[in-house]
Enzyme design. Structure first.
Site, PDB file in Angstrom:
ATOM      1  N   HIS A 169     -11.529  22.211 -37.942  1.00 31.33           N
ATOM      2  CA  HIS A 169     -10.318  22.875 -38.419  1.00 31.33           C
ATOM      3  C   HIS A 169      -9.197  21.869 -38.685  1.00 31.33           C
ATOM      4  O   HIS A 169      -8.019  22.200 -38.541  1.00 31.33           O
ATOM      5  CB  HIS A 169      -9.875  23.943 -37.419  1.00 31.33           C
ATOM      6  CG  HIS A 169     -10.906  25.014 -37.225  1.00 31.33           C
ATOM      7  ND1 HIS A 169     -11.209  25.934 -38.199  1.00 31.33           N
ATOM      8  CD2 HIS A 169     -11.754  25.268 -36.201  1.00 31.33           C
ATOM      9  CE1 HIS A 169     -12.182  26.730 -37.767  1.00 31.33           C
ATOM     10  NE2 HIS A 169     -12.542  26.334 -36.552  1.00 31.33           N
TER      11      HIS A 169
ATOM     12  N   ASN B  39      -5.533   4.850  11.355  1.00 29.54           N
ATOM     13  CA  ASN B  39      -5.670   5.194   9.926  1.00 29.54           C
ATOM     14  C   ASN B  39      -6.798   6.201   9.815  1.00 29.54           C
ATOM     15  O   ASN B  39      -7.802   6.078  10.518  1.00 29.54           O
ATOM     16  CB  ASN B  39      -6.061   3.967   9.096  1.00 29.54           C
ATOM     17  CG  ASN B  39      -4.904   3.028   8.878  1.00 29.54           C
ATOM     18  OD1 ASN B  39      -3.796   3.288   9.334  1.00 29.54           O
ATOM     19  ND2 ASN B  39      -5.168   1.936   8.189  1.00 29.54           N
TER      20      ASN B  39
ATOM     21  N   ARG C 236       0.810  -1.216   0.000  1.00 25.87           N
ATOM     22  CA  ARG C 236       0.000   0.000   0.000  1.00 25.87           C
ATOM     23  C   ARG C 236       0.842   1.263   0.000  1.00 25.87           C
ATOM     24  O   ARG C 236       0.320   2.349  -0.174  1.00 25.87           O
ATOM     25  CB  ARG C 236      -0.881   0.021   1.256  1.00 25.87           C
ATOM     26  CG  ARG C 236      -1.912  -1.055   1.313  1.00 25.87           C
ATOM     27  CD  ARG C 236      -2.352  -1.304   2.735  1.00 25.87           C
ATOM     28  NE  ARG C 236      -2.980  -0.145   3.320  1.00 25.87           N
ATOM     29  CZ  ARG C 236      -4.284   0.085   3.302  1.00 25.87           C
ATOM     30  NH1 ARG C 236      -5.082  -0.773   2.737  1.00 25.87           N
ATOM     31  NH2 ARG C 236      -4.787   1.151   3.849  1.00 25.87           N
TER      32      ARG C 236
ATOM     33  N   LYS D  68       5.404   5.486 -12.617  1.00 21.66           N
ATOM     34  CA  LYS D  68       4.486   6.246 -11.764  1.00 21.66           C
ATOM     35  C   LYS D  68       5.041   7.636 -11.483  1.00 21.66           C
ATOM     36  O   LYS D  68       4.310   8.611 -11.432  1.00 21.66           O
ATOM     37  CB  LYS D  68       4.281   5.480 -10.449  1.00 21.66           C
ATOM     38  CG  LYS D  68       3.303   6.131  -9.484  1.00 21.66           C
ATOM     39  CD  LYS D  68       1.876   5.945  -9.952  1.00 21.66           C
ATOM     40  CE  LYS D  68       0.862   6.710  -9.150  1.00 21.66           C
ATOM     41  NZ  LYS D  68      -0.343   7.033  -9.935  1.00 21.66           N
TER      42      LYS D  68
END
Ligand code: G6P
Length: 611
Positions: free
Chosen positions: A506, A101, A27, A606
């Site tokens: 365009h 948490n 995590r 990442k």
């Protein structure tokens, strides 16, 4: 996000806690720690910044003995990653240890109150407040104390608690942050996520909001917020480890798309303290806001697209000219920086080399520099200073393709626009309040928007072999289309381009022919008629049109598109955030249908820390 483990049983706790923490390391985390109650009821704490190996090294020479304990991997939100800020946190006497948490939203108020009672704080975390609060409330029963504290805590939490006065028990509670409890003969466990439990037990209880539990070697008691015992049922987990890590989702990208309602709330909550004119979270004084002449938003990739969205909303609400720029262009362009200019760097990781270089350049030339970041303590946040960093609190993003971080960057743009508009007197208090109420309602609407997943899967399976996809939209929908095209090409390798719908004729219209797919985003009523006439031009060339459309605009769009995906009705400035969800799901479903490696697309990283 952070990880919690806890154990009470007949074995040494420390190795079990460490194994659990290593199961949660996927995590992302920046520090870790354990608290163990020894045979004499003494609490021993070990914590270390950085990798779990650092904590392991500490334990190798000095492992606390005992068969009750809690452990934590921290991903910083309040306060930089450091040994001191790592969990567990303790009260002044060192008899109560807490892992947490989530975010305690009223931590400031509680801290001031506890300090006035003599509590001395040693960390910058919101969690430490909980340890001191439990200590001041304690009158012999940690179960009652925890229940009382839960009534005083605002925000989200999963908590694990051990206490030297009650060495035969482990306590836990949750509100809006997941916590599972597991049991086997002679032992009980807690964890924030199932992978930490799987090697011990597959029989778990998912605690519900505002529930708490007392774990002993004999078993588990679950209590409601009023202290009455609740019947609990064990759920038998069939997941293998890899799907458990993804919370049961097939990929991190999908998990993170589904985490967006929570992420939206986490970004908004710290900027919503009930007093509508309180903008202390914005690193700008009223005078600075009033004098602003220009804003430059500079970023790379997805974060740049959030900047494009910012340009539209900030100009619209706050009436300040905004330039959104690509960092690798900005830094070499000899940028003009005027007096009273604000520079905003946007970066999920806070480590992107070009964004960092661009902000250094802006700083050198005298701009006021702030940052929007997701990773606390990252290089960019350190460079501008914590006080000048607006954290998105989206939680760690593991899939390479950004989803929830983008969503929260876009939300942050809205919040900045609203704050500047108010500080500059460009919006009436009623209108500001109306928008704030709408922003507060976004998580619930985002949850509704996620319900189209199956429909999108079916649609993607019919178009997954397309070689080219165009995305069109006007205004904010154009900003979204840019991100939608990037997402699709990143994860499914389908050639995709975004155009402002009015720009199609365009040039790009030359590429439209029978069988091409065009995805039109339609959330702006004021631009609807113009967009519809663009759709007619597209369909006249034989292309297939998928419209992502606000449900209150459906009646006008229904005959103009081949396929329609509806999102909940919302204010014009907020509806685009809901349209992001089907666009992300489209990219995801296409990638899955094409058999791509969704979470780790080829050639991408990442975080790009080189030029
Ligand atoms: C890389 C990633 C993108 C990301 C960009 C900016 O290219 O693959 O997904 O948008 O970097 O990253 P940042 O961390 O600065 O937001």
């Amino acid at each position: 996000m952070c990880g919690i483990v806890g154990y009470i049983g007949g074995q040494e706790a420390c190795p079990i806690l460490m194994e659990g923490l290593s199961r949660l390391s996927y995590r992302g985390y920046d520090s870790a720690g354990v608290a163990v109650l020894d045979a004499h009821g003494k609490l021993n704490i070990r914590k270390a910044k950085g990798r779990l190996e650092n904590l392991e090294a500490l334990l190798a020479s000095d492992m606390p003995g005992g068969s009750v304990g809690i452990g934590h991997t921290r991903w910083a939100t309040h306060g930089e990653p450091s040994d001191l800020n790592a969990h567990p946190h303790t009260d002044v006497k060192g008899g109560i240890a807490v892992v947490h948490n989530g975010i305690i939203e009223n931590h400031d108020t509680l801290r001031r109150h506890l300090q006035s009672q003599g509590c001395v704080f040693v960390s910058q975390t919101d969690t430490e407040v909980v340890a001191h609060l439990l200590s001041t409330l304690y009158q012999g029963s940690m179960k009652d104390t925890l229940l009382k504290a839960m009534g005083m805590l605002e925000g989200s939490y999963a908590l694990g608690v051990v206490c030297d006065q009650e060495p035969g028990a482990l306590f836990c509670a949750r509100h809006e942050s997941p916590l599972v409890v597991g049991a086997k003969a002679g032992a009980s466990f807690i964890a924030s996520d199932i992978p930490a439990l799987l090697s011990h037990t597959r029989d778990v209880i998912f605690l519900q909001d505002k529930e708490m539990a007392v774990l002993t070697r004999e078993g588990i008691q679950v209590y409601d917020p009023f202290g009455s015992q609740r019947q609990h049922t064990f759920y038998h987990v069939e997941w293998d480890l890899s799907s458990a890590e993804k919370g049961g989702y097939a990929h991190y990208m999908l998990k993170e798309i589904h985490e967006q309602p929570t992420a939206l709330h986490s970004t908004f909550a710290p900027r919503n303290n009930g007093n509508q004119h309180d903008y202390r979270w914005l690193p700008l004084t009223q005078e600075e806001a009033g004098k602003l002449k220009k804003i430059s938003i500079v970023a790379c990739g997805t974060a740049y697209h959030a900047g494009m969205f910012g340009k539209y909303v900030i100009e619209k609400l706050a009436r300040v000219p905004v330039m959104a720029d690509i960092a690798s262009e900005y830094r070499y362009r000899d940028p003009i920086i005027g007096a009273d200019e604000l520079f905003i760097a946007v970066s999920q990781s806070g480590e992107t080399a070009d964004t960092l270089a661009a902000l250094r350049e802006a700083k050198r030339r005298g701009a006021k520099v702030i940052a929007i970041c997701n990773v606390v303590g990252s290089t960019i946040s350190r460079e501008v200073g914590e006080a000048n960093t607006l954290y998105t609190y989206a939680g760690p993003e593991i899939a390479v393709a950004s989803t929830k971080a983008y969503m929260t960057q876009v939300e942050m743009m809205l919040l900045i626009a609203l704050a500047l508009a108010d500080l500059r007197g460009e919006i009436t208090p009623d209108e500001a309040e109306r928008l704030r109420t709408e922003i507060a309602a976004l998580p619930a609407k985002a949850e509704q928007a996620l319900a189209i997943e199956e429909k999108m899967q079916r649609f993607a399976s019919t178009v997954s072999q397309k070689k080219h996809v165009f995305f069109v939209g006007r205004g904010l929908d154009y900003a979204l289309s840019l991100e939608a095209a990037l997402k699709l090409k990143e994860v499914s390798y389908v050639f995709s381009e975004a155009y402002a719908a009015g720009e199609l004729k365009h040039g790009p219209i030359a590429l439209l022919q029978e069988g091409r797919l065009v995805v039109a985003t339609i959330t702006q009523p004021a631009l609807l008629d113009k967009t519809l006439s663009n759709l007619r031009e597209i369909k006249a060339r034989g292309a297939r049109v998928l419209a992502i459309c606000r449900e209150d605009l459906e009646a006008k769009v229904v005959g103009e598109a081949d396929d329609l995906i509806l999102i909940p009705a919302a204010d014009d400035l907020l509806a685009p955030l809901l349209a992001v969800i089907p666009l992300q799901l489209f990219a995801y479903c296409m990638a899955v249908a094409r058999g791509c490696d969704v979470d780790k697309p080829r050639n991408l990283a990442k975080s790009v820390t080189v030029e």
